[in-house]
Design a protein around this motif. Structure first.
Motif, PDB file in Angstrom:
ATOM      1  N   ARG A 200      -1.094  29.198  92.993  1.00  0.00           N
ATOM      2  CA  ARG A 200      -0.777  29.872  91.736  1.00  0.00           C
ATOM      3  C   ARG A 200       0.496  30.714  91.827  1.00  0.00           C
ATOM      4  N   VAL A 201       0.658  31.429  92.929  1.00  0.00           N
ATOM      5  CA  VAL A 201       1.849  32.287  93.073  1.00  0.00           C
ATOM      6  C   VAL A 201       3.099  31.419  93.166  1.00  0.00           C
ATOM      7  N   ARG A 202       3.026  30.348  93.957  1.00  0.00           N
ATOM      8  CA  ARG A 202       4.185  29.463  94.087  1.00  0.00           C
ATOM      9  C   ARG A 202       4.559  28.835  92.746  1.00  0.00           C
ATOM     10  N   ASN A 203       3.570  28.344  92.009  1.00  0.00           N
ATOM     11  CA  ASN A 203       3.844  27.711  90.715  1.00  0.00           C
ATOM     12  C   ASN A 203       4.355  28.720  89.692  1.00  0.00           C
ATOM     13  N   TYR A 204       3.870  29.946  89.789  1.00  0.00           N
ATOM     14  CA  TYR A 204       4.400  31.024  88.934  1.00  0.00           C
ATOM     15  C   TYR A 204       5.878  31.247  89.229  1.00  0.00           C
ATOM     16  N   LEU A 205       6.238  31.251  90.511  1.00  0.00           N
ATOM     17  CA  LEU A 205       7.644  31.454  90.882  1.00  0.00           C
ATOM     18  C   LEU A 205       8.511  30.286  90.408  1.00  0.00           C
ATOM     19  N   ILE A 206       7.989  29.062  90.479  1.00  0.00           N
ATOM     20  CA  ILE A 206       8.742  27.895  90.021  1.00  0.00           C
ATOM     21  C   ILE A 206       9.145  28.062  88.558  1.00  0.00           C
ATOM     22  N   VAL A 207       8.170  28.373  87.711  1.00  0.00           N
ATOM     23  CA  VAL A 207       8.425  28.492  86.273  1.00  0.00           C
ATOM     24  C   VAL A 207       9.296  29.687  85.957  1.00  0.00           C
ATOM     25  N   LEU A 310      10.923  17.420  94.940  1.00  0.00           N
ATOM     26  CA  LEU A 310      11.294  17.448  93.526  1.00  0.00           C
ATOM     27  C   LEU A 310      10.184  16.856  92.665  1.00  0.00           C
ATOM     28  N   LYS A 311       9.527  15.819  93.166  1.00  0.00           N
ATOM     29  CA  LYS A 311       8.437  15.196  92.412  1.00  0.00           C
ATOM     30  C   LYS A 311       7.273  16.156  92.236  1.00  0.00           C
ATOM     31  N   SER A 312       7.021  17.009  93.231  1.00  0.00           N
ATOM     32  CA  SER A 312       5.927  17.982  93.127  1.00  0.00           C
ATOM     33  C   SER A 312       6.226  19.018  92.053  1.00  0.00           C
ATOM     34  N   THR A 315       5.372  17.428  88.877  1.00  0.00           N
ATOM     35  CA  THR A 315       3.918  17.390  88.699  1.00  0.00           C
ATOM     36  C   THR A 315       3.387  18.708  88.160  1.00  0.00           C
ATOM     37  N   VAL A 316       3.965  19.822  88.627  1.00  0.00           N
ATOM     38  CA  VAL A 316       3.579  21.146  88.121  1.00  0.00           C
ATOM     39  C   VAL A 316       3.803  21.212  86.616  1.00  0.00           C
TER      40      VAL A 316
END
Length: 399
Positions: A200-207, A310-312, A315-316
């Motif tokens: 969750r933290v990583r995906n939050y940082l991505i966005v 990049l594909k991951s 996917t997010v």
């Protein structure tokens, strides 16, 4: 590749892995598809481009024009007249109208058309250099080739690049404000609406890094811990091209597409990055062998701790899109950043000329780049409407 994993055409392979090797993965992928379109067309018409160039025969103006006509249509479109053969239409005028309408529906954007014919020109030029650059060629053949290239370049320039046929509503946003706010809310690690069970933290940082810095997906994926300036103003991130990165194990290596610059994010987001590095990323053993910020946290393929692909990242966004009920991809956040940038610039009264210079720096464009026009058109359209209505209202008052 053929069944024996050998290149079907060594010249094509050398072109893709030579002149195009320094391009970003996305750019190489697009160029490869453009070249594939041309190669498939000429193969179906029994024309071998490397052989033609080697023999000094090239392609005729007629053959090129037939290719140009094909470039104007979608890949899956067939001969416009073939779709109406099952009908008995005696009125020739009506039949012509139907054919014309089918062709119009199948037309591609100007940008796609330009890319296809530009790739043909680039490949022909490269082949000419390989076969005749060092040994020379007779004057007549050289002149014929120059005329062909000049014709292709003329058609290429007439496409108008990103200036498509579609006229979009000036009030439209690439991401509606309510969707954008929901995106930021559901990706917060503590949000009850967060669609992710893990990372969750990583995906939050991505966005949030994409949304608040305006950088591209490739620049995000190649960010290193050392690129974050955890000192001074505590809000700067270094964005730059790094070429071939020997510590990057990814097959599709990401990179920054444009020139180096500093991106700004707020201190709160910077602190969240630091927390991720110290308390989440550090728990993965393989993360110790590289400096890339974002890592895979799923070990189903033994990839936990390795740099995130990049594909991951795509996917997010696919999972987020399903929850939002609105298709969103990483580059849309770059467009949204520019929309917000325009509003804030106007709100604080920044001079329009200075505003465009600031935009070019923040996006990593050179000062002579015209890319800013893509994002500037909407603001100009709004101003044009405002002035036009003011003028018409003044005339109504005089009446």
């Amino acid at each position: 590749m053929d069944d024996a994993d050998c290149p079907i055409d060594p010249y094509v392979s050398c072109y893709l892995n030579g002149p195009l090797s320094s391009k970003s993965p996305n750019t190489r992928f697009r160029y490869s598809n453009e070249l594939l379109f041309a190669l498939q067309y000429f193969y179906e018409n029994k024309i071998d481009l490397p052989t033609r160039v080697a023999l000094g025969e090239f392609i005729s103006q007629k053959e090129y024009m037939q290719f140009y006509d094909k470039c104007c249509l979608n890949k899956d479109s067939r001969d416009a007249g073939s779709n109406i053969k099952i009908f008995r239409i005696n009125d020739k005028h009506l039949r012509n109208v139907i054919v014309a309408n089918q062709q119009g529906m199948a037309k591609v954007s100007n940008e796609t058309l330009e890319g296809r014919i530009r790739r043909l020109r680039s490949f022909l030029n490269w082949l000419f250099e390989q076969f005749h650059g060092a040994y020379g060629i007779d004057g007549e053949s050289k002149e014929r080739f120059a005329r062909l290239i000049a014709k292709i370049k003329l058609d290429e320039d007439s496409c108008g690049g990103n200036e498509g046929r579609e006229v979009r509503g000036i009030e439209e946003s690439v991401i509606p404000d309510e969707v954008f706010l929901k995106l930021l809310e559901i990706t917060m690690p503590s949000s009850p609406n967060n669609p992710f069970k893990g990372a969750r933290v990583r995906n939050y940082l991505i966005v949030h890094l994409l949304a608040f810095s305006g950088i591209r997906r490739g620049a995000l994926a190649k960010l290193k811990i050392s690129d974050f300036n955890f000192y001074g103003t505590f809000d700067q991130v270094s964005i730059y091209r790094s070429g071939n990165e020997p510590t990057d194990p990814r097959a599709e290596k990401p990179n920054q597409k444009t020139k180096a610059h500093l991106a700004t994010i707020n201190k709160s987001l910077m602190s969240d990055v630091k927390f991720y590095i110290d308390h989440i990323r550090a728990d993965f053993v393989r993360s110790q062998y590289h400096d890339f910020l974002l890592i895979s946290e799923n070990d189903s393929k033994g990839s936990a701790g390795l740099p995130l692909s990049l594909k991951s990242i795509n996917t997010v966004f696919q999972k987020i899109s399903a929850v939002l009920g609105f298709h969103i991809h990483p580059h849309m956040l770059r467009h949204k950043w520019n929309e917000i940038f325009d509003k804030q610039g106007e709100r604080v009264g920044v001079n329009p000329v200075l505003l465009e210079d600031i935009r070019k720096y923040a996006m990593g464009w050179s000062q002579d780049s015209t890319m800013n026009r893509v994002y500037n058109d909407k603001r100009l359209a709004l101003k044009a409407r405002e002035l036009s209505l003011a003028y018409q209202n003044s005339l109504d008052q005089k009446k």
